[in-house]
Design a protein around this motif. Structure first.
Motif, PDB file in Angstrom:
ATOM      1  N   THR A   1      46.601  54.975 -40.200  1.00 39.68           N
ATOM      2  CA  THR A   1      47.123  56.308 -39.937  1.00 39.68           C
ATOM      3  C   THR A   1      46.436  57.747 -40.307  1.00 39.68           C
ATOM      4  O   THR A   1      45.981  58.306 -39.389  1.00 39.68           O
ATOM      5  CB  THR A   1      48.603  56.400 -40.639  1.00 39.68           C
ATOM      6  OG1 THR A   1      49.348  55.306 -40.420  1.00 39.68           O
ATOM      7  CG2 THR A   1      49.432  57.682 -40.065  1.00 39.68           C
TER       8      THR A   1
ATOM      9  N   GLN B   1      53.943  56.608 -36.249  1.00 35.93           N
ATOM     10  CA  GLN B   1      54.446  55.544 -36.621  1.00 35.93           C
ATOM     11  C   GLN B   1      55.854  55.014 -36.571  1.00 35.93           C
ATOM     12  O   GLN B   1      56.363  53.891 -36.037  1.00 35.93           O
ATOM     13  CB  GLN B   1      53.960  55.243 -38.219  1.00 35.93           C
ATOM     14  CG  GLN B   1      54.115  53.835 -38.752  1.00 35.93           C
ATOM     15  CD  GLN B   1      53.259  53.345 -39.982  1.00 35.93           C
ATOM     16  OE1 GLN B   1      52.124  54.352 -40.102  1.00 35.93           O
ATOM     17  NE2 GLN B   1      53.476  52.498 -40.742  1.00 35.93           N
TER      18      GLN B   1
ATOM     19  N   ASP C   1      50.167  54.608 -33.017  1.00 29.93           N
ATOM     20  CA  ASP C   1      50.257  54.151 -34.392  1.00 29.93           C
ATOM     21  C   ASP C   1      51.529  52.977 -34.830  1.00 29.93           C
ATOM     22  O   ASP C   1      52.631  53.449 -34.713  1.00 29.93           O
ATOM     23  CB  ASP C   1      50.460  55.274 -35.351  1.00 29.93           C
ATOM     24  CG  ASP C   1      49.950  55.114 -36.779  1.00 29.93           C
ATOM     25  OD1 ASP C   1      49.892  53.874 -37.132  1.00 29.93           O
ATOM     26  OD2 ASP C   1      50.271  55.997 -37.727  1.00 29.93           O
ATOM     27  N   SER C   2      50.910  51.896 -34.993  1.00 24.66           N
ATOM     28  CA  SER C   2      51.726  50.997 -35.464  1.00 24.66           C
ATOM     29  C   SER C   2      53.089  50.546 -34.217  1.00 24.66           C
ATOM     30  O   SER C   2      54.137  51.001 -35.037  1.00 24.66           O
ATOM     31  CB  SER C   2      52.107  50.665 -36.545  1.00 24.66           C
ATOM     32  OG  SER C   2      51.000  50.990 -37.575  1.00 24.66           O
TER      33      SER C   2
HETATM   34 MG   LIG Z   1      50.373  53.805 -41.159  1.00 26.11          MG
END
Ligand SMILES: [Mg+2]
Ligand SMILES: Nc1ncnc2c1ncn2[C@@H]1O[C@H](COP(=O)(O)OP(=O)(O)O)[C@@H](O)[C@H]1O
Lengths: 251, 274
Positions: free
Chosen positions: B47, B91, B170-171
């Motif tokens: 991140t 995220q 992000d993820s």
């Molecule tokens: Mg992360």
């Protein structure tokens, strides 16, 4: 030596930087007037009931307590004077500011804190907005504008509370009470009573914002920031009150 | 063959928090049209790497360039112009709680530097991209009314609504059940292939990377389809494995499976058993 001062000094420095940015943004586009109005509604109108309640009870209690002391000098007719000068210069600004600190510094800190830990503030920056411009400046403006108004309301309701007690329990006349209220107030007292909440509003909102946008450590961190915002802004209310009283006393 | 345009470049980037190097001497280059998969365990710095690429985090050392322009040292106001060409899915989606889904997706259209859109055009664009992620019925809902998977889809729509050249995810599959996760991955691939965007995706699951590398969106059928894994296809997607702030592997999928690095090996093994 003085290592222990490092963290508080750094915090103060960051805080001042935030305050400067928030102020500078007033003169810089884009302006988020919708957010200013929404915050004025939330802070000003939203705080009205509690501020009126507290103001009213303070005035009533003060009249009750003072009437006893005044009675021993046969001066219970002067209850209006005492209530109004105490409310307008000291109690009104401090009480209102403390209430708003408890209610809104916490609200601001937890709202911005949640936004911080869920990356909404980062998202704002990524999507082209300056969080200080979008979040801090509107709250600062709204509270600095609304707190003097709230204080005036608290003062007035407090005087009404005192009047009810004076009329019902002490037995002064309405005319006597309100004449006293009017006569004792000098221009400086009113000015003092308006300048204090102006400064308090500025500081309370910025303290709330500061602890909000510096939140780290998930939901737990939000709780921590909220508590800190209330404690720190309340302390500032007292400090500002002391300073400004000192200035006005020497005027 | 022309040299592909450099989209993002990290040169010996170091980010330090409380004395720990969260990014430790990170160097890599992302070229136009490439897909980059960043794998790594929680806390590896994935991140932080993405946020550094966007200029949301300022590195303590090293240089970051976006679209051949160095962004290290730029002021926030200057960064807005560059960020306007980049999309990002955060995220946990990072949708604005206080705004409706439509307002969330329209936000970059109205706020990003240099973006001039009329209300009608914006609404049309928002409706069409929400349709793309199969959420056209949620326009007036608030993020709290949606499930985690739906919020990710809104996040994907918001990241792509301005047609950015480069998109970070992000993820996107973290914390989702496998079916929803696959659905999300299809949408990511669809967004990538419809406009040929350079795509960076972070994940802790190797199979997400494998999907990015081996599936393509077919605009005729409207579905994503598995491709034959040729050497040419292999070259189009680069994998990067991060461990404690360092890049311990960089290469194609074939190279990843051939890697002798014990940490990379663990990642490949874990995915095979899953
Ligand atoms: Mg992360
Ligand atoms: N704002 C911050 N302050 C201090 N440490 C941070 C901060 N952001 C991230 N870190 C630390 O950096 C490391 C990498 O974080 P991150 O990039 O979020 O990991 P992940 O690979 O799971 O996305 C973690 O150890 C995290 O604790």
């Amino acid at each position: 030596m003085f290592q222990f001062l490092k963290a508080p000094v750094a915090t103060l420095q960051d805080f001042c930087l935030l305050a400067a940015k928030a102020l500078a943004n007033i003169f810089r586009a884009p302006h988020y007037w919708d957010d200013v109005l929404a915050q004025m509604d939330r802070i000003g109108v939203g705080s009205l009931p509690i501020v009126m309640l507290t103001g009213g009870f303070s005035g009533a209690v003060m009249a009750l307590q003072m009437s006893k002391a005044l009675d021993t000098y046969g001066a219970s007719s002067q209850v209006g004077q005492i209530v109004s000068i105490t409310l307008v210069a000291q109690l009104g600004p401090v009480l209102t500011s403390l209430l708003v600190a408890g209610r809104n510094a916490s609200g601001i800190a937890s709202e911005l804190g949640s936004m911080k830990v869920t990356e909404q503030i980062d998202a704002m920056r990524a999507l082209g907005t300056d969080p200080v411009q979008k979040l801090v400046t509107p709250r600062m403006l709204a509270m600095t504008i609304m707190l003097p108004f709230l204080t005036v309301v608290a003062d007035f309701v407090g005087m009404v509370g005192g009047w009810l007690v004076a009329l019902g329990l002490i037995g002064t006349t309405t005319a006597m009470y309100w004449t006293g209220v009017y006569e004792i107030l000098e221009y400086e007292d009113v000015l003092q009573g308006l300048i204090k909440p102006l400064f308090n509003g500025f500081v309370i909102s910025l303290v709330g914002c500061y602890y909000g946008i510096t939140t780290t450590g998930g939901t737990q961190g939000v709780g921590r920031s909220t508590t800190q915002a209330v404690v720190v802004s309340s302390v500032w209310v007292f400090v500002i009150n002391l300073f400004l009283t000192q200035i006005f006393v020497n005027l | 063959m022309p040299v592909p345009e450099s989209i993002l470049r990290f040169e010996q980037v170091v980010v330090t928090y409380d004395g720990v190097d969260v990014l430790d001497n990170v160097t890599f280059t992302l070229t136009a049209g490439e897909t980059r998969v960043i794998l790594g365990a929680a806390g590896a710095g994935k991140t932080v790497l993405m946020k550094t690429a966007l200029g949301l985090i300022h590195p303590d050392q090293g240089k970051v360039s976006l679209f051949n322009q160095e962004i290290t040292g730029l002021r926030e106001q200057e960064l807005f112009a560059i960020r306007a060409q980049v999309g990002m899915l955060f995220q946990e989606s990072a949708l604005f709680d206080s705004m409706t889904i439509a307002e969330n997706v329209a936000y970059p259209l109205f706020n990003q530097a240099g973006s001039q859109v009329s209300r009608e055009d914006a609404l049309a664009r928002v409706e069409s991209i929400l349709k793309d992620v199969e959420l056209e019925h949620t326009l007036d809902k608030f993020p709290s009314e949606l499930s985690g998977g739906m919020r990710r889809r809104v996040g994907i729509a918001r990241a792509n609504v301005t047609n950015p050249k480069l998109v970070f995810y992000d993820s996107p599959t973290a914390g989702l059940d496998p079916i929803t996760a696959n659905n999300i991955m299809s949408l990511v691939i669809k967004q990538r292939d419809q406009r040929n965007t350079t795509t960076v995706i972070v994940s802790h699951r190797l199979q997400d990377g494998a999907m990015m590398a081996n599936y393509r969106f077919n605009s005729k059928t409207g579905k994503i389809e598995r491709q034959v894994h040729t050497a040419e296809l292999d070259q189009r997607t680069k994998f990067m494995v991060m461990q404690k702030g360092r890049i311990v592997f960089e290469g194609t999928e074939d190279e990843l499976h051939a890697s002798r690095d014990p940490y990379v090996g663990k990642f490949v093994l874990q995915a095979k058993s899953a």
